[in-house]
Every structure is written in C-alpha cells, then in structure tokens.
Design a protein around this motif. Structure first.
Motif, PDB file in Angstrom:
ATOM      1  N   LYS A   1     -36.565 -16.774   0.823  1.00  9.71           N
ATOM      2  CA  LYS A   1     -37.471 -17.030  -0.292  1.00  9.71           C
ATOM      3  C   LYS A   1     -38.425 -15.862  -0.524  1.00  9.71           C
ATOM      4  O   LYS A   1     -39.133 -15.840  -1.509  1.00  9.71           O
TER       5      LYS A   1
ATOM      6  N   MET B   1     -27.637 -23.743 -14.969  1.00 12.47           N
ATOM      7  CA  MET B   1     -28.343 -23.752 -13.693  1.00 12.47           C
ATOM      8  C   MET B   1     -27.408 -23.152 -12.651  1.00 12.47           C
ATOM      9  O   MET B   1     -26.306 -23.673 -12.450  1.00 12.47           O
ATOM     10  N   PRO B   2     -27.808 -22.065 -12.006  1.00  8.61           N
ATOM     11  CA  PRO B   2     -26.937 -21.492 -10.977  1.00  8.61           C
ATOM     12  C   PRO B   2     -26.807 -22.463  -9.802  1.00  8.61           C
ATOM     13  O   PRO B   2     -27.741 -23.190  -9.483  1.00  8.61           O
ATOM     14  N   PRO B   3     -25.640 -22.473  -9.175  1.00 13.20           N
ATOM     15  CA  PRO B   3     -25.437 -23.395  -8.053  1.00 13.20           C
ATOM     16  C   PRO B   3     -26.329 -23.016  -6.867  1.00 13.20           C
ATOM     17  O   PRO B   3     -26.546 -21.838  -6.585  1.00 13.20           O
ATOM     18  N   GLN B   4     -26.851 -24.023  -6.205  1.00 18.29           N
ATOM     19  CA  GLN B   4     -27.695 -23.806  -5.038  1.00 18.29           C
ATOM     20  C   GLN B   4     -26.805 -23.557  -3.822  1.00 18.29           C
ATOM     21  O   GLN B   4     -25.787 -24.232  -3.654  1.00 18.29           O
ATOM     22  N   PRO B   5     -27.168 -22.582  -2.979  1.00 18.45           N
ATOM     23  CA  PRO B   5     -26.346 -22.338  -1.785  1.00 18.45           C
ATOM     24  C   PRO B   5     -26.454 -23.518  -0.821  1.00 18.45           C
ATOM     25  O   PRO B   5     -27.523 -24.047  -0.585  1.00 18.45           O
ATOM     26  N   LYS B   6     -25.295 -23.924  -0.305  1.00 11.95           N
ATOM     27  CA  LYS B   6     -25.259 -25.044   0.636  1.00 11.95           C
ATOM     28  C   LYS B   6     -25.376 -24.493   2.047  1.00 11.95           C
ATOM     29  O   LYS B   6     -24.631 -23.615   2.441  1.00 11.95           O
TER      30      LYS B   6
ATOM     31  N   THR C   1     -31.689 -19.332   3.297  1.00 12.04           N
ATOM     32  CA  THR C   1     -32.075 -18.802   1.997  1.00 12.04           C
ATOM     33  C   THR C   1     -33.373 -18.042   2.174  1.00 12.04           C
ATOM     34  O   THR C   1     -34.353 -18.564   2.700  1.00 12.04           O
TER      35      THR C   1
END
Length: 82
Positions: free
Chosen positions: A71, A60-65, A69
């Motif tokens: 979409k 699972m790629p890390p979600q940007p904090k 974003t």
C-alpha cells in the motif's frame, strides 16, 4: 488474335467495374457515415442523460487474491549529491 481478344475483354471488364464503382461507392460511403453519425449521437445522448455531479465507474480492476499488497507504493533509493 488472342492477345487482342484478351485486351478487349480486359478493357471491357475494367470499364464495367469503373461504372459500378462510381455507382456503388458513394452509397457505401453514405451508409458508413450515417452509421458513424448515429453512433456519435447515441454516445452524446448517453452522456447527457447523467445528472451533473453523478459519478459512474465503468471498470474496476480485479483485486489481487492473497499475497502481499504493498500500500506504500514504489520507493527508489537515491544518493544525495553535494
């Protein structure tokens, strides 16, 4: 005389290395091929253990904090050619 002694020793060492190489190299190759075959069999078993239709996610790629974003994706401006 020293040159002939050097040639004789070099020839003898190369001949011994050749004999050792003929004996050891096939065993090393057989060992390597058996390891690769075992790894392939293990991977095949792991794939067959999953029931059909079962989905598993390995990464699972890390979600940007924070931050923004997008979409909607990337949009490219274009001009209509007539």
């Amino acid at each position: 005389m020293g040159f002939l002694k050097f040639l004789f020793i070099a020839f003898l060492v190369l001949y011994i290395l050749r004999i050792i190489f003929r004996l050891v190299f096939p065993m090393v190759l057989k060992n390597m091929f058996s390891k690769v075959q075992q790894q392939a069999e293990n991977q095949a078993r792991q794939r067959n253990n999953k029931p059909e239709g079962d989905i598993s996610i390995d990464y699972m790629p890390p979600q940007p904090k924070g931050g923004r974003t997008d979409k909607l994706g990337d949009f490219v401006d274009y001009e209509e050619i007539k």
